[in-house]
Scaffold this motif. Structure first.
Motif, PDB file in Angstrom:
ATOM      1  N   VAL A  95       0.841  -1.204   0.000  1.00 35.16           N
ATOM      2  CA  VAL A  95       0.000   0.000   0.000  1.00 35.16           C
ATOM      3  C   VAL A  95       0.874   1.251   0.000  1.00 35.16           C
ATOM      4  O   VAL A  95       0.657   2.175  -0.796  1.00 35.16           O
ATOM      5  N   LEU A  96       1.867   1.287   0.877  1.00 33.89           N
ATOM      6  CA  LEU A  96       2.718   2.478   0.953  1.00 33.89           C
ATOM      7  C   LEU A  96       3.500   2.680  -0.341  1.00 33.89           C
ATOM      8  O   LEU A  96       3.624   3.813  -0.822  1.00 33.89           O
ATOM      9  N   ALA A  97       4.003   1.608  -0.927  1.00 33.47           N
ATOM     10  CA  ALA A  97       4.751   1.721  -2.185  1.00 33.47           C
ATOM     11  C   ALA A  97       3.854   2.253  -3.304  1.00 33.47           C
ATOM     12  O   ALA A  97       4.234   3.167  -4.046  1.00 33.47           O
ATOM     13  N   GLU A  98       2.658   1.704  -3.426  1.00 30.02           N
ATOM     14  CA  GLU A  98       1.750   2.182  -4.468  1.00 30.02           C
ATOM     15  C   GLU A  98       1.332   3.626  -4.210  1.00 30.02           C
ATOM     16  O   GLU A  98       1.250   4.431  -5.142  1.00 30.02           O
ATOM     17  N   ALA A  99       1.099   3.962  -2.958  1.00 30.93           N
ATOM     18  CA  ALA A  99       0.730   5.344  -2.628  1.00 30.93           C
ATOM     19  C   ALA A  99       1.853   6.308  -3.003  1.00 30.93           C
ATOM     20  O   ALA A  99       1.590   7.408  -3.509  1.00 30.93           O
ATOM     21  N   GLY A 100       3.080   5.889  -2.763  1.00 31.49           N
ATOM     22  CA  GLY A 100       4.213   6.722  -3.158  1.00 31.49           C
ATOM     23  C   GLY A 100       4.256   6.939  -4.657  1.00 31.49           C
ATOM     24  O   GLY A 100       4.498   8.053  -5.137  1.00 31.49           O
ATOM     25  N   ALA A 101       4.014   5.877  -5.420  1.00 29.81           N
ATOM     26  CA  ALA A 101       3.996   5.986  -6.882  1.00 29.81           C
ATOM     27  C   ALA A 101       2.852   6.895  -7.341  1.00 29.81           C
ATOM     28  O   ALA A 101       3.037   7.734  -8.226  1.00 29.81           O
TER      29      ALA A 101
END
Length: 190
Positions: free
Chosen positions: A24-30
């Motif tokens: 979730v955090l990785a996708e949110a960063g992207a």
């Protein structure tokens, strides 16, 4: 790693949803236009073994995609605290779920207890949502990403059956996290 990069580690035990938090955090960063690197490590047991999920968020190109010294360490189990607290970056911050982490044995680091599991039980009726309370607390404290980018990523990464509960847990965590910087042992983010 440049100053434009932030290294985040989620630590706990298998089954606590740490890999989901990392995704979730990785996708949110992207979604937010950041450069992202993410990885996970599992213990040898399917449930109950040490697990971690690492994410790097950066404004610049990421030249080394692994977290060795997290700037933000969010732990949901004593075993993770004992294993990963020593890796915390100078001026890094450790947030630990006070329900499971009782022994704050490391001195000289910026750390605080977060009532993630207790809050999930009291306000949501489900301890499993503690992981998203903790994610919200970390982001409410650091303001690393716009919460809406995280909610958008959650809609892709979280099973639809559990989405509403986890969105509520995340929002509650944001409120908790907004007060962490006022604690003298932690202080403001960066």
């Amino acid at each position: 790693m440049s100053d434009a990069a932030t290294q985040i580690r989620f630590g706990g035990l298998g089954g606590q949803g740490l890999v989901t938090l990392g995704a979730v955090l990785a996708e949110a960063g992207a979604i937010a236009g950041r450069r992202v690197a993410a990885s996970q490590a599992y213990g040898s047991r399917a449930r109950g073994g040490a697990t971690r999920a690492d994410v790097i968020l950066s404004e610049e190109e990421i030249d080394f995609p692994h977290v060795h010294h997290p700037d933000l360490l969010l732990v949901l189990a004593q075993e993770a605290y004992d294993l990963y607290a020593k890796d915390l970056a100078p001026r890094g911050v450790l947030l630990a779920d006070g329900f499971f982490v009782k022994n704050f044995s490391r001195s000289g680091i910026r750390q605080a207890r977060v009532s993630a599991t207790e809050t999930a039980l009291e306000k949501i009726g489900n301890a499993v949502a503690a992981n998203f309370v903790m994610l919200g607390a970390g982001l409410g404290y650091t303001r690393l990403l716009d919460p809406e980018s995280v909610r958008q990523a959650m809609r892709h990464q979280v099973n639809p059956r559990f989405l509403d509960v986890n969105l509520k847990a995340f929002d509650i965590g944001l409120e908790i996290g907004s007060g962490i910087g006022n604690q003298p042992e932690v202080g403001p983010w960066r």
